[in-house]
Scaffold this active site. Structure first.
Site, mmCIF file in Angstrom:
data_model
loop_
_atom_site.group_PDB
_atom_site.id
_atom_site.type_symbol
_atom_site.label_atom_id
_atom_site.label_comp_id
_atom_site.label_asym_id
_atom_site.label_seq_id
_atom_site.Cartn_x
_atom_site.Cartn_y
_atom_site.Cartn_z
ATOM 1 N N GLY A 184 23.313 35.545 44.987
ATOM 2 C CA GLY A 184 23.416 35.906 43.574
ATOM 3 C C GLY A 184 22.101 36.507 43.102
ATOM 4 N N GLY A 185 21.845 36.338 41.812
ATOM 5 C CA GLY A 185 20.625 36.904 41.226
ATOM 6 C C GLY A 185 19.363 36.337 41.852
ATOM 7 N N GLY A 418 7.741 71.015 54.844
ATOM 8 C CA GLY A 418 7.327 70.122 53.756
ATOM 9 C C GLY A 418 6.777 68.822 54.292
ATOM 10 C CB ALA A 419 7.622 66.850 57.297
HETATM 11 C C1 HXC Z 1 24.332 22.802 41.842
HETATM 12 C C2 HXC Z 1 24.622 22.886 44.096
HETATM 13 C C3 HXC Z 1 24.536 24.286 44.056
HETATM 14 C C4 HXC Z 1 24.350 24.916 42.810
HETATM 15 C C5 HXC Z 1 24.811 23.691 46.093
HETATM 16 N N1 HXC Z 1 24.797 22.569 45.368
HETATM 17 N N2 HXC Z 1 24.664 24.757 45.316
HETATM 18 N N3 HXC Z 1 24.515 22.152 42.988
HETATM 19 N N4 HXC Z 1 24.244 24.139 41.723
HETATM 20 N N5 HXC Z 1 24.240 26.236 42.695
HETATM 21 C C6 HXC Z 1 24.914 21.213 45.853
HETATM 22 C C7 HXC Z 1 26.307 20.913 46.365
HETATM 23 O O1 HXC Z 1 27.124 20.520 45.288
HETATM 24 C C8 HXC Z 1 26.041 19.774 47.322
HETATM 25 O O2 HXC Z 1 25.860 18.594 46.600
HETATM 26 C C9 HXC Z 1 24.689 20.141 47.899
HETATM 27 O O3 HXC Z 1 24.087 21.066 46.993
HETATM 28 C C10 HXC Z 1 24.788 20.799 49.235
HETATM 29 O O4 HXC Z 1 25.741 21.837 49.151
HETATM 30 P P1 HXC Z 1 26.899 22.033 50.217
HETATM 31 O O5 HXC Z 1 27.889 22.938 49.614
HETATM 32 O O6 HXC Z 1 27.369 20.701 50.709
HETATM 33 O O7 HXC Z 1 26.108 22.739 51.397
HETATM 34 P P2 HXC Z 1 26.603 23.875 52.353
HETATM 35 O O8 HXC Z 1 27.942 23.554 52.900
HETATM 36 O O9 HXC Z 1 25.490 24.092 53.314
HETATM 37 O O10 HXC Z 1 26.771 25.157 51.441
HETATM 38 C C11 HXC Z 1 25.669 25.738 50.817
HETATM 39 C C12 HXC Z 1 26.125 26.800 49.778
HETATM 40 C C13 HXC Z 1 27.132 26.173 48.815
HETATM 41 C C14 HXC Z 1 26.772 27.955 50.542
HETATM 42 C C15 HXC Z 1 24.866 27.306 49.094
HETATM 43 O O11 HXC Z 1 26.593 24.952 48.331
HETATM 44 C C16 HXC Z 1 27.433 27.059 47.679
HETATM 45 O O12 HXC Z 1 28.215 27.983 47.807
HETATM 46 N N6 HXC Z 1 26.824 26.758 46.516
HETATM 47 C C17 HXC Z 1 27.095 27.501 45.321
HETATM 48 C C18 HXC Z 1 26.430 28.847 45.405
HETATM 49 C C19 HXC Z 1 26.542 29.566 44.094
HETATM 50 O O13 HXC Z 1 27.589 30.089 43.741
HETATM 51 N N7 HXC Z 1 25.430 29.567 43.320
HETATM 52 C C20 HXC Z 1 25.361 30.223 42.116
HETATM 53 C C21 HXC Z 1 25.038 31.690 42.481
HETATM 54 S S1 HXC Z 1 24.860 32.648 41.061
HETATM 55 P P3 HXC Z 1 26.364 17.192 47.191
HETATM 56 O O14 HXC Z 1 25.957 16.203 46.145
HETATM 57 O O15 HXC Z 1 27.828 17.318 47.362
HETATM 58 O O16 HXC Z 1 25.652 17.013 48.486
HETATM 59 C C22 HXC Z 1 23.260 32.576 40.813
HETATM 60 C C23 HXC Z 1 22.894 33.349 39.641
HETATM 61 C C24 HXC Z 1 21.445 33.510 39.572
HETATM 62 O O17 HXC Z 1 22.508 31.982 41.481
HETATM 63 C C25 HXC Z 1 21.230 34.497 38.491
HETATM 64 C C26 HXC Z 1 19.799 34.801 38.338
HETATM 65 C C27 HXC Z 1 19.654 35.935 37.399
#
Ligand code: HXC
Length: 528
Positions: A184-185, A418-419
């Site tokens: 993501g971001g 040009g290069a």
């Molecule tokens: C809160 C999160 C989290 C998140 C993971 N966790 N991502 N908690 N916010 N963004 C937590 C999970 O709930 C889990 O908690 C623990 O971290 C480990 O995650 P798992 O899913 O068990 O690990 P894994 O299977 O290795 O997968 C990792 C992952 C997945 C691929 C990163 O967790 C995932 O898809 N997370 C969400 C990603 C996402 O969509 N993020 C937002 C992106 S948008 P528990 O307690 O169950 O262990 C963004 C915008 C930014 O970031 C903008 C900036 C401008």
């Protein structure tokens, strides 16, 4: 344990030893991050924990942690019951090979290393310290992105970091290592820093993941194929370095830091150097007799600079240009070189962008530039034109033109069209230009030139092929050499290849105190 109970336990009637014991308990708790089970899960994935990474990066005993007891302030979605000391990021300062360095390392064992208000504030704090004290910032990224439960404050936290990344750009070196997810971001903080490193098979970066890709474009792609180390080192060029494991990546950070200064006001550290015989006879045998035969420009680079000092950047991306750091007589330099062994060393969109970014980094941080030139021109074709070779080629022209560091070019063979101008010619501010006797400096190759300017003569000749050959030789005799350019002073000296190292050492020494002031402006408008 929340802050209220910590404070209530720190009652003044409690003896100091008990208070110290309590402090130690908090420290131990913070060091455990998300707990034993999650640490084990992290190790099972072939990943180190945030603290282990910092341990391997920093000199033994030098790391001082800041904000170990910080917790988030959120209560939504049960977060009040998921407070972990440190809030999922280890931040602080220490030394790397004796030099002050700031670091943040996201801890995936705590809420997936997700970033929200307190986590971002900790990162911002070390970023501010790094800026105020003029030392590099290293980010070790391993995060699920914006902490979903904290909503908009997570986005705000990211933006605060992006803003500081931008303000720090060109002031202190910033290096990002991706050691897990970065999606993501979140990708834009590393993208704003100077160098990105990735670890093969355990890290990935993308703006939208495989699920979104499938929904929107119907493409099926794995995380690794979409945004793994291989994709970003060969296809997108997003990452500058890839490593097979985390320890190699951390060692890569240490190596890179050796070539750069602490900040834009300083010079990169010099290594001890004892002058010996600087002639390099092997260079006399590198250029093939046939001007269309390739050779590996890395041989030229490695024979010229200090032994084993070449540290290539973007090695597997846009291989028609080679860029990297090296030491020459112990001094750090940046090297940009056309690579005749790949696409004949032609300049195209990717190689122009790759080199331009490298040139700008070197110029930001007072690292002199050495260019080896063997370029047949810009790559023709609709693909290049429609994807803006004009704008992208101009980036390299702009980057060289505005660079005020000492700049030297060695034309080994072709310098066409040009290069020729773009590749650090004297006309755009290079300080010294050397040419080997094998140099060909002209508007284009003799064959193409003869075809255009003697078109009618060739067409009307009894033997058009023979006429063409004759005219090609004629044009080649006049221009396929360095002497016309030398007569004009566009080339300062034609040198034997074996003299190259000695000439460069002397010339860079001569340029050590170079001072150039660019016209006063707010900032230029590089063709992005
Ligand atoms: C809160 C999160 C989290 C998140 C993971 N966790 N991502 N908690 N916010 N963004 C937590 C999970 O709930 C889990 O908690 C623990 O971290 C480990 O995650 P798992 O899913 O068990 O690990 P894994 O299977 O290795 O997968 C990792 C992952 C997945 C691929 C990163 O967790 C995932 O898809 N997370 C969400 C990603 C996402 O969509 N993020 C937002 C992106 S948008 P528990 O307690 O169950 O262990 C963004 C915008 C930014 O970031 C903008 C900036 C401008």
């Amino acid at each position: 344990m929340d802050m209220d109970s910590i404070i209530s336990q720190m009652n003044i009637s409690i003896p100091m030893q008990e208070k110290i014991d309590l402090l130690n308990k908090h420290i131990e708790e913070a060091k455990l991050g998300g707990g034993e089970a999650r640490i084990e899960a992290q190790h099972k994935k072939g990943k180190l924990t945030a603290r282990e990474r910092v341990h391997f990066l920093m000199d033994e005993g030098s790391f001082e942690e800041i904000g170990m007891l910080v917790t988030h302030r959120s209560t939504d979605f049960g977060l009040d019951k998921q407070k972990v000391l440190g809030d999922g990021v280890v931040t602080g300062y220490g030394t790397v090979e004796g030099r002050l360095t700031y670091v943040f390392a996201q801890d995936f064992t705590v809420l997936g290393g997700s970033l929200a208000e307190a986590h971002a504030e900790k990162i911002c704090k070390v970023m501010d310290l790094a800026m105020k004290n003029g030392a590099p910032l290293i980010g070790l990224n391993d995060s699920g992105g914006a902490r979903i439960q904290e909503g908009v404050v997570s986005l705000g936290g990211y933006a605060d970091i992006f803003y500081k990344n931008t303000l720090s750009s060109g002031v202190i070196p910033q290096i990002s290592a991706i050691m897990g997810p970065c999606a993501g971001g979140a990708v834009y903080s590393p993208a704003l820093t100077d160098f990105i490193m990735m670890v093969e098979n355990t890290s990935y970066m993308f703006v939208t993941g495989p699920n979104v890709v499938k929904t929107v474009t119907h493409e099926e792609v794995s995380s690794e194929d979409l945004g793994g180390a291989s994709a970003h080192s060969t296809k997108s060029g997003v990452t500058h370095f890839t490593y097979e494991n985390e320890i190699a990546c951390i060692n890569g950070i240490k190596t890179l830091l050796k070539y750069m200064p602490q900040n834009c006001e300083e010079d990169a550290p010099s290594l001890d150097y004892v002058a010996t015989d600087e002639s390099r006879p092997s260079l006399n045998d590198i250029i093939p007799e046939n001007p269309n035969q390739p050779y590996d420009i890395r041989e030229v680079i490695e024979s010229t600079i200090d032994a084993d000092s070449f540290h290539e950047v973007h090695k597997s991306y846009a291989e028609n240009i080679v860029v990297g750091f090296g030491h020459l007589a112990g001094k750090s330099i940046g090297i940009v070189a056309n690579q005749p062994a790949y696409l004949a060393g032609v300049l195209d969109i990717q190689s122009s962008t790759k080199a331009a970014r490298f040139v700008r980094f070197c110029d930001c941080f007072n690292i002199p530039l050495l260019v080896f030139e063997d370029v047949p021109g810009f790559l023709p074709g609709t693909d290049q034109e429609w994807n803006a070779i004009i704008t992208n080629g101009a980036k390299l022209l702009y980057a060289f033109s505005e660079a005020t560091v000492p700049r030297i070019t060695v034309i080994t063979r072709k310098a066409y069209g040009g290069a020729y101008d773009v590749m650090n010619s004297k006309h755009i501010g290079a300080d010294m230009n050397y040419a080997w006797p094998s140099a060909e400096i002209a508007v284009m190759g003799a064959k193409g030139a003869a075809e255009i300017i003697f078109k009618k003569e060739i067409k009307n000749a009894e033997d058009p092929e023979g006429k063409w050959k004759e005219k090609e030789m004629e044009y080649g005799d006049i221009f396929a050499n360095p002497y016309r350019a030398a007569a004009r002073g566009y080339v300062d000296e034609v040198i034997r290849p074996d003299q190259t190292r000695e000439k460069l050492i002397k010339a860079f020494k001569m340029l050590e105190n170079k001072a150039v002031t660019l016209p006063k402006k707010k900032h230029g408008n590089i063709p992005l």
